[in-house]
Design a protein around this motif. Structure first.
Motif, mmCIF file in Angstrom:
data_model
loop_
_atom_site.group_PDB
_atom_site.id
_atom_site.type_symbol
_atom_site.label_atom_id
_atom_site.label_comp_id
_atom_site.label_asym_id
_atom_site.label_seq_id
_atom_site.Cartn_x
_atom_site.Cartn_y
_atom_site.Cartn_z
ATOM 1 N N GLU A 155 3.717 5.388 -5.907
ATOM 2 C CA GLU A 155 3.659 5.276 -7.380
ATOM 3 C C GLU A 155 2.546 6.151 -7.956
ATOM 4 O OE1 GLU A 155 5.249 1.210 -9.067
ATOM 5 O OE2 GLU A 155 3.767 0.828 -7.511
ATOM 6 N N ARG A 156 1.464 6.251 -7.208
ATOM 7 C CA ARG A 156 0.324 7.048 -7.669
ATOM 8 C C ARG A 156 0.738 8.490 -7.961
ATOM 9 N NH1 ARG A 156 -4.210 8.808 -3.539
ATOM 10 N NH2 ARG A 156 -5.067 10.485 -4.808
ATOM 11 N N LYS B 278 0.838 -1.209 0.000
ATOM 12 C CA LYS B 278 0.000 0.000 0.000
ATOM 13 C C LYS B 278 0.871 1.255 0.000
ATOM 14 C CE LYS B 278 -4.346 -1.578 1.704
ATOM 15 N NZ LYS B 278 -5.130 -2.113 2.759
ATOM 16 N N ALA C 31 2.194 1.596 -3.516
ATOM 17 C CA ALA C 31 1.153 2.028 -4.461
ATOM 18 C C ALA C 31 0.885 3.525 -4.311
ATOM 19 C CB ALA C 31 -0.125 1.229 -4.217
ATOM 20 N N GLN C 32 0.905 3.998 -3.074
ATOM 21 C CA GLN C 32 0.646 5.427 -2.829
ATOM 22 C C GLN C 32 1.780 6.285 -3.402
ATOM 23 O OE1 GLN C 32 -0.537 6.008 1.198
ATOM 24 N NE2 GLN C 32 -0.833 8.215 0.991
#
Ligand code: NAP
Length: 332
Positions: free
Chosen positions: A81-82, A75, A78-79
């Motif tokens: 990468e966002r 998580k 992903a944050q």
């Protein structure tokens, strides 16, 4: 073509590294996170750091039901990468830091990466007792490990007597986990009081198949089978730290949980300053190291708290410090 000089490179991909990346990416610093490659050292070292080897994280705010360590790290990633973080799956093997930058980081693939600012967030790895027999069995997968969560559920540990060395929270956590599979879990501790928090001690000691071997040190690992082929642990030799008396304890697995060492090997030869325990020294209340433009965050610079949440907080501070530093130089 002009050589790329990144504004910010973050080395390390645990809570500190990813949090630094989230903040830096949102500040348009186009951060690159060097996540490292998986290795046996001799225990497992994974991109994502120590949380990749943790079952349940119950003390990170925002997860009232707890969260699995690897899931939490996915998580975080992903944050990051966002918001446009670039990820590089290599190791940094050597650093050339120049006060004020730009700095040059050499990778395991033979590349040189240049960056105005660098955040070191490489964390720490598990310590070993240092016995020849311990290391041999650990490398051979012969029943010695520094990660119960990774190896404890293997079939040959089921319903067998197992041991955990150490008296801290990690030892309690690993031993509690092992009580699910083992016939008995012996916690071997060199003193007569545990260092672990009360809640973790009580959780373990409430298990009917857990017991503590007080004032004992592991001085040898005894094996069966053939060295280099099918060698497996059969017992550990204990020495009483008060009387010096030796005894044998029959166990099929030995899990070493005696603390960590900061991951700083790749910083050898630089002018960075370290404290007397080998952790990176920071300026008071800031993430600045002694080298202008080099910052550090998380367990690699913190021998005191070493929590996911404190590492994340340090990562945030390092990104803000780097952003302000780059801004002062007109580079942000
Ligand atoms: P730690 O608190 O430093 O404890 C290490 C333990 O290993 C100590 O009991 C120490 O004995 C023992 N030890 C050290 N060297 C040894 C050796 N050569 N031979 C035998 N025993 C040795 O490390 P940790 O348990 O990994 O915890 C690190 C940090 O993470 C702590 O801040 C802890 O609270 C935190 N943590 C939190 C959680 C959680 O809350 N869920 C879980 C894991 C870790 P002495 O006591 O005699 O020094």
């Amino acid at each position: 073509m002009a050589e790329t000089i990144h504004k910010l490179v973050i080395i390390g991909s645990g809570p500190a590294g990813w949090t630094a990346a989230i903040y830096a990416a949102r500040a348009n610093l186009d951060p690159v996170v060097v996540v490292g490659v998986p290795k046996q050292d001799p225990g497992p070292v994974l991109p994502g750091g120590q949380l990749m080897l943790t079952t349940e994280v119950e003390n990170y705010p925002g997860f009232p039901e707890g969260v699995a360590g690897p899931e939490m790290m996915m998580k975080f990633q992903a944050q990051a990468e966002r918001f446009g973080t670039e990820i590089l799956g290599e190791d940094i093997t050597r650093c050339e830091f120049v006060p004020g930058g730009p700095h040059t980081l050499h990778t395991s693939e033979g590349r040189a990466i240049r960056a105005h600012a660098v955040i070191i967030a490489t964390g720490a790895t598990a310590n070993w007792i240092g016995l020849e027999s311990e290391m041999r069995l650990a490398r051979a997968g012969g029943g010695v490990s520094a990660c119960a969560v990774c190896d404890g559920a293997l079939p040959f540990f089921r319903n067998q007597p197992l041991a955990v060395v150490g008296g801290g929270d990690t030892a309690m956590e690993e031993a509690t986990y092992l009580t699910k599979f083992a016939s008995t879990v012996h916690v071997i501790h060199r003193r007569d009081t545990l260092r672990a928090s009360k809640v973790m001690q009580e959780r373990l000691l409430s298990k009917p198949n857990a017991r503590v071997e007080w004032n004992k040190a592991v001085v040898d690992c005894l094996s069966e089978g053939e060295v280099g082929k099918n060698e497996k642990l059969r017992a550990v030799v204990l020495e009483d730290t008060v009387t010096g008396e030796r005894s044998e304890l029959r166990v099929k697995g030995l899990f070493v949980a005696i603390g960590h060492t900061p991951s700083t090997k790749f910083l050898r030869g630089t002018a960075l300053e370290f404290d007397d325990k080998g952790y990176i020294s920071l300026a008071t209340r800031h993430s600045h190291t002694n080298i202008d433009g080099v910052f550090a965050a998380g367990d690699v610079a913190d021998s005191e708290y070493r929590q996911a949440v404190t590492a994340a907080g340090m990562g945030c501070a390092a990104a803000l410090d780097a952003e302000r530093w780059l801004g002062r130089k007109g580079l942000a």
